[in-house]
Design a protein around this motif. Structure first.
Motif, PDB file in Angstrom:
ATOM      1  N   THR A 134       0.572  -1.133  -0.006  1.00  0.00           N
ATOM      2  CA  THR A 134       0.020  -0.198  -0.146  1.00  0.00           C
ATOM      3  C   THR A 134       0.761   1.149   0.065  1.00  0.00           C
ATOM      4  O   THR A 134       0.696   2.198  -0.748  1.00  0.00           O
ATOM      5  N   LEU A 135       1.749   1.108   0.890  1.00  0.00           N
ATOM      6  CA  LEU A 135       2.412   2.471   1.105  1.00  0.00           C
ATOM      7  C   LEU A 135       3.695   2.618  -0.605  1.00  0.00           C
ATOM      8  O   LEU A 135       3.909   3.537  -0.876  1.00  0.00           O
ATOM      9  N   ILE A 136       3.788   1.397  -1.040  1.00  0.00           N
ATOM     10  CA  ILE A 136       4.687   1.484  -2.526  1.00  0.00           C
ATOM     11  C   ILE A 136       3.670   2.097  -3.439  1.00  0.00           C
ATOM     12  O   ILE A 136       4.254   2.849  -4.225  1.00  0.00           O
ATOM     13  N   VAL A 137       2.588   1.592  -3.412  1.00  0.00           N
ATOM     14  CA  VAL A 137       1.735   2.028  -4.536  1.00  0.00           C
ATOM     15  C   VAL A 137       1.468   3.557  -4.310  1.00  0.00           C
ATOM     16  O   VAL A 137       1.426   4.459  -5.403  1.00  0.00           O
ATOM     17  N   ALA A 138       1.152   4.038  -2.986  1.00  0.00           N
ATOM     18  CA  ALA A 138       0.862   5.469  -2.899  1.00  0.00           C
ATOM     19  C   ALA A 138       2.174   6.299  -3.129  1.00  0.00           C
ATOM     20  O   ALA A 138       2.111   7.529  -3.556  1.00  0.00           O
ATOM     21  N   GLY A 139       3.376   5.726  -2.773  1.00  0.00           N
ATOM     22  CA  GLY A 139       4.415   6.578  -3.349  1.00  0.00           C
ATOM     23  C   GLY A 139       4.891   6.630  -4.691  1.00  0.00           C
ATOM     24  O   GLY A 139       4.949   7.790  -5.217  1.00  0.00           O
ATOM     25  N   CYS A 140       4.458   5.613  -5.525  1.00  0.00           N
ATOM     26  CA  CYS A 140       4.363   5.711  -6.859  1.00  0.00           C
ATOM     27  C   CYS A 140       3.436   6.829  -7.286  1.00  0.00           C
ATOM     28  O   CYS A 140       3.606   7.621  -8.378  1.00  0.00           O
ATOM     29  N   LEU A 141       2.176   6.684  -6.936  1.00  0.00           N
ATOM     30  CA  LEU A 141       1.227   7.864  -7.280  1.00  0.00           C
ATOM     31  C   LEU A 141       1.543   9.215  -6.951  1.00  0.00           C
ATOM     32  O   LEU A 141       1.574  10.224  -7.588  1.00  0.00           O
ATOM     33  N   PHE A 142       2.216   9.352  -5.792  1.00  0.00           N
ATOM     34  CA  PHE A 142       2.669  10.771  -5.481  1.00  0.00           C
ATOM     35  C   PHE A 142       3.670  11.050  -6.237  1.00  0.00           C
ATOM     36  O   PHE A 142       3.942  12.417  -6.212  1.00  0.00           O
ATOM     37  N   ALA A 143       4.728  10.385  -6.564  1.00  0.00           N
ATOM     38  CA  ALA A 143       5.653  10.750  -7.390  1.00  0.00           C
ATOM     39  C   ALA A 143       5.333  10.948  -8.835  1.00  0.00           C
ATOM     40  O   ALA A 143       6.198  12.029  -9.481  1.00  0.00           O
ATOM     41  N   THR A 144       4.420  10.501  -9.349  1.00  0.00           N
ATOM     42  CA  THR A 144       4.212  10.616 -10.841  1.00  0.00           C
ATOM     43  C   THR A 144       3.158  11.591 -10.990  1.00  0.00           C
ATOM     44  O   THR A 144       2.991  12.102 -12.344  1.00  0.00           O
ATOM     45  N   ARG A 145       2.194  11.939  -9.957  1.00  0.00           N
ATOM     46  CA  ARG A 145       1.049  13.054 -10.238  1.00  0.00           C
ATOM     47  C   ARG A 145       1.771  14.530 -10.753  1.00  0.00           C
ATOM     48  O   ARG A 145       1.002  15.203 -11.246  1.00  0.00           O
ATOM     49  N   ARG A 146       2.884  14.635 -10.663  1.00  0.00           N
ATOM     50  CA  ARG A 146       3.509  16.111 -10.371  1.00  0.00           C
ATOM     51  C   ARG A 146       3.519  16.772 -12.003  1.00  0.00           C
ATOM     52  O   ARG A 146       3.601  17.765 -12.311  1.00  0.00           O
ATOM     53  N   GLN A 147       3.329  15.695 -13.018  1.00  0.00           N
ATOM     54  CA  GLN A 147       3.484  16.080 -14.492  1.00  0.00           C
ATOM     55  C   GLN A 147       1.995  16.412 -15.131  1.00  0.00           C
ATOM     56  O   GLN A 147       1.919  16.744 -16.202  1.00  0.00           O
ATOM     57  N   ALA A 148       1.075  16.316 -13.928  1.00  0.00           N
ATOM     58  CA  ALA A 148      -0.280  16.802 -14.822  1.00  0.00           C
ATOM     59  C   ALA A 148      -0.453  18.190 -15.217  1.00  0.00           C
ATOM     60  O   ALA A 148       0.003  19.149 -14.432  1.00  0.00           O
ATOM     61  N   VAL A 149      -1.056  18.390 -16.368  1.00  0.00           N
ATOM     62  CA  VAL A 149      -1.024  19.721 -16.869  1.00  0.00           C
ATOM     63  C   VAL A 149      -2.599  19.933 -17.291  1.00  0.00           C
ATOM     64  O   VAL A 149      -3.274  18.992 -17.604  1.00  0.00           O
ATOM     65  N   HIS A 150      -3.018  21.149 -17.505  1.00  0.00           N
ATOM     66  CA  HIS A 150      -4.225  21.554 -17.879  1.00  0.00           C
ATOM     67  C   HIS A 150      -4.310  21.779 -19.221  1.00  0.00           C
ATOM     68  O   HIS A 150      -3.673  22.573 -20.023  1.00  0.00           O
ATOM     69  N   ILE A 151      -5.414  21.116 -19.933  1.00  0.00           N
ATOM     70  CA  ILE A 151      -5.752  21.287 -21.482  1.00  0.00           C
ATOM     71  C   ILE A 151      -7.146  21.971 -21.574  1.00  0.00           C
ATOM     72  O   ILE A 151      -7.911  21.015 -21.343  1.00  0.00           O
ATOM     73  N   GLU A 152      -7.058  22.777 -22.244  1.00  0.00           N
ATOM     74  CA  GLU A 152      -8.433  23.651 -22.520  1.00  0.00           C
ATOM     75  C   GLU A 152      -9.064  22.837 -23.429  1.00  0.00           C
ATOM     76  O   GLU A 152      -8.548  22.391 -24.699  1.00  0.00           O
ATOM     77  N   PRO A 153     -10.578  22.658 -23.398  1.00  0.00           N
ATOM     78  CA  PRO A 153     -11.304  22.004 -24.259  1.00  0.00           C
ATOM     79  C   PRO A 153     -11.311  22.787 -25.778  1.00  0.00           C
ATOM     80  O   PRO A 153     -11.460  24.226 -25.571  1.00  0.00           O
ATOM     81  N   VAL A 154     -11.361  22.207 -26.920  1.00  0.00           N
ATOM     82  CA  VAL A 154     -11.520  22.676 -27.990  1.00  0.00           C
ATOM     83  C   VAL A 154     -12.847  23.196 -28.463  1.00  0.00           C
ATOM     84  O   VAL A 154     -13.708  22.118 -28.226  1.00  0.00           O
TER      85      VAL A 154
END
Length: 298
Positions: free
Chosen positions: A278-298
């Motif tokens: 559970t901690l392993i998966v939580a760490g992976c999610l925490f580490a990789t979420r940083r790259q999320a960006v906002h894309i405006e709908p066309v």
């Protein structure tokens, strides 16, 4: 809407790691039968044979001829050497250690790799990537705390040392994987990985690689297919995302190691193990979420 710019490389990496987890279980069976040296040698032969026509087709599709450039070949040779020593030591230890425990020990590698990526590839290691890795490593600590008590046999100690040595080499391998993926196609990476593994082990094969039985040839062939598929998937993903984004995902390999160990070798999975996962998966999610960006709908 919100979209993760590395969603597809992350998904492909997770698939590649799941295949590697299955491959570890198959290779453990092969290593018990013919030894880790022999299992790696024969897997290299079968893997080269599988990848040769795929590599030829890739070159034809790309319109390229001849060998890769000297700079690219140097990376192929270096990663081939590092990977074969890493794998032989890992499978040597794996024969003497439960799969979940071996994988837990190997998880020092992604943390080392994050800093090697900064040193060798010039990547900036974000606080979130480091924090996620530390959280995942805490999960490994929870698991290890329940497994490393008591007295060890001589074989057990040797196995642990072999896995730790392999983990250090694996960290270097992860960084080389990123550099190699930026230079070559996935088919080329998998072909040279298998071919150099076979060539580097050939000198000792007469003494350390006994001829497998027909049943073990089937096990080795399955391991080769899983390894080549995983190498191509990871090669594709590492060409499209930084090492610090994908390296924390290595921790999910524990899930597959625990599952394969339980199914194939009757190695139990405890509540402590599940808490660590559970901690392993939580760490992976925490580490990789940083790259999320906002894309405006066309």
């Amino acid at each position: 809407m919100r979209r993760h710019v590395h969603f597809l490389p992350i998904l492909v990496t997770l698939l590649g790691l799941s295949l590697f987890g299955a491959m570890d279980g198959v290779m453990k069976a092969a290593s018990i039968a013919v030894g880790p040296y022999g299992a790696m040698f024969w897997r290299g032969l079968v893997g080269s044979a599988i990848m040769a026509p795929l590599r030829w087709h890739q070159r034809r599709r790309a319109g390229t001829t001849g060998w890769p450039t000297r700079a690219v070949m140097k990376v192929h040779v270096l990663r081939g050497f590092v990977a074969v020593v890493m794998a032989v030591t890992f499978f040597y230890g794996l024969v003497r250690t439960p799969m979940a425990e071996a994988m837990a020990l190997s998880f020092i590698a992604p943390l080392i790799a994050l800093y090697l990526a900064a040193l060798l590839l010039g990547e900036t290691v974000s606080r979130r990537a480091v924090g996620g890795s530390v959280l995942a490593l805490a999960g490994v600590g929870v698991i290890a705390a329940g497994k490393f008590g008591g007295n060890y046999t001589h074989d057990g100690v040797v196995g642990l040392v072999a896995i730790l040595a392999s983990a250090v080499l694996y960290a270097w391998n992860l960084v080389l994987q990123r550099r190699q993926a930026q230079m070559a196609a996935p088919e080329e990476i998998a072909f040279f990985q298998a071919a150099f593994g076979f060539l580097f082990l050939a000198p000792g094969a007469a003494f350390l690689a006994p001829w497998p039985s027909l049943a073990i040839w089937g096990v080795i062939a399955a391991a080769a297919v899983l390894a080549m598929a995983s190498l191509m998937l990871l090669g594709w993903a590492y060409a499209r995302a930084e090492a610090q984004v994908l390296v924390p995902l290595e921790y999910t390999a524990f899930i597959w190691a625990a599952l394969v160990g339980w199914i194939a070798f009757a190695e139990p999975v405890t509540l402590r193990t599940l808490a660590g996962v559970t901690l392993i998966v939580a760490g992976c999610l925490f580490a990789t979420r940083r790259q999320a960006v906002h894309i405006e709908p066309v």
